[in-house]
Design a protein around this motif. Structure first.
Motif, PDB file in Angstrom:
ATOM      1  N   UNK A 146     -28.956   4.203 -31.865  1.00 41.06           N
ATOM      2  CA  UNK A 146     -27.532   3.913 -31.728  1.00 41.06           C
ATOM      3  C   UNK A 146     -26.820   4.005 -33.071  1.00 41.06           C
ATOM      4  N   UNK A 147     -27.444   3.513 -34.124  1.00 42.34           N
ATOM      5  CA  UNK A 147     -26.838   3.586 -35.453  1.00 42.34           C
ATOM      6  C   UNK A 147     -26.766   5.022 -35.950  1.00 42.34           C
ATOM      7  N   UNK A 148     -27.814   5.786 -35.698  1.00 39.23           N
ATOM      8  CA  UNK A 148     -27.783   7.193 -36.106  1.00 39.23           C
ATOM      9  C   UNK A 148     -26.674   7.935 -35.362  1.00 39.23           C
ATOM     10  N   UNK A 149     -26.560   7.695 -34.053  1.00 33.74           N
ATOM     11  CA  UNK A 149     -25.502   8.343 -33.274  1.00 33.74           C
ATOM     12  C   UNK A 149     -24.119   7.927 -33.772  1.00 33.74           C
ATOM     13  N   UNK A 150     -23.966   6.642 -34.101  1.00 34.04           N
ATOM     14  CA  UNK A 150     -22.668   6.150 -34.577  1.00 34.04           C
ATOM     15  C   UNK A 150     -22.272   6.789 -35.899  1.00 34.04           C
ATOM     16  N   UNK A 151     -23.256   7.186 -36.695  1.00 36.73           N
ATOM     17  CA  UNK A 151     -22.939   7.783 -38.002  1.00 36.73           C
ATOM     18  C   UNK A 151     -22.233   9.122 -37.858  1.00 36.73           C
ATOM     19  N   UNK A 152     -22.340   9.752 -36.680  1.00 40.28           N
ATOM     20  CA  UNK A 152     -21.637  11.014 -36.446  1.00 40.28           C
ATOM     21  C   UNK A 152     -20.180  10.786 -36.049  1.00 40.28           C
TER      22      UNK A 152
END
Length: 244
Positions: A146-152
């Motif tokens: 979720x954090x990796x996706x949010x970074x986009x």
């Protein structure tokens, strides 16, 4: 290599259970910028408890409901604090996400020393695998994904995630140095290039392709990277810059 995860568990006594309904503070208020010295100027007491509450709430909302549901009001309600507290200190969703990632980086983690390059890389990969393993409930998946996706979708989160990875790669450099000392790989390897080659298959399979769980993947990827390193694939020429 450990991946971004939640910070300390919340202590809902910090704000006395008051409702999250007050009007937002003005933008640009002192201490509003996340991931700065202002955010961490107090390391204990009420301020630390509020920070732990809020950062835990960010992860909970993100995993349970996804990025689109992550708002200052939702976080404040989940944390049991006034929304003014969140606005003053973190300003917006980007500030919240950046502080979650900065908090994840602010730890004492070090890579395992198993006595061999293959063992060390397998241990790193196992941590990545455990964090990315599918099957977590909620639209956000695991907190890591979720954090990796949010970074986009957030420039502040993207910057904080970059800082997190830079720190992790720096901490993992001794894994490669030990392998050189043991004679497992030729002198002069690029530590970052080797580490990326070892861990990348896990992100490709589990995060991008959403492949079925494969418990053999961490060791298989580690073995491939070790073999390539032993063959000199990651050895830099004297005038060749590092991948970092």
């Amino acid at each position: 290599m450990t991946t971004p995860t939640a910070s300390d568990p919340p202590d809902h006594s910090a704000e006395g259970g008051q409702p999250a309904s007050a009007a937002p503070a003005a933008q640009g208020a002192p201490g509003a910028s996340a991931g700065t010295a202002g955010t961490r100027r107090r390391t204990g007491g009420r301020s630390a408890r509020v920070r732990a509450q809020v950062l835990a709430a960010v992860g909970e909302v993100l995993v349970a409901s996804g990025y689109d549901a992550l708002t200052v009001d939702a976080v404040a309600e989940r944390a049991g604090v006034h929304r003014t507290t969140v606005y003053r200190r973190w300003r917006d969703v980007g500030g919240l996400l950046a502080d979650v990632l900065d908090a994840a980086a602010d730890d004492t983690w070090e890579p395992a020393d198993t006595g061999s390059l293959e063992g060390d890389l397998t241990a790193l990969n196992q941590e990545v695998y455990d964090a990315l393993h599918p099957g977590h409930p909620g639209p956000g998946g695991s907190l890591t994904t979720a954090l990796i996706a949010a970074s986009f979708r957030s420039a502040e989160a993207a910057g904080a995630l970059t800082r997190f990875w830079e720190g992790r790669y720096a901490r993992c450099a001794p894994v490669v140095a030990r392998a050189v000392d043991r004679g497992e790989v030729p002198p002069g390897p690029d530590p970052r290039a080797l580490l990326v080659a070892a861990t990348a298959p896990l992100y490709q399979e589990l995060l991008l392709l959403r492949a079925a769980p494969d418990p053999a993947l961490p060791r298989r990827a580690a073995c491939a990277a070790r073999a390539a390193a032993a063959a000199g694939v990651f050895t830099r020429a004297p005038d060749e810059p590092s991948a970092a």
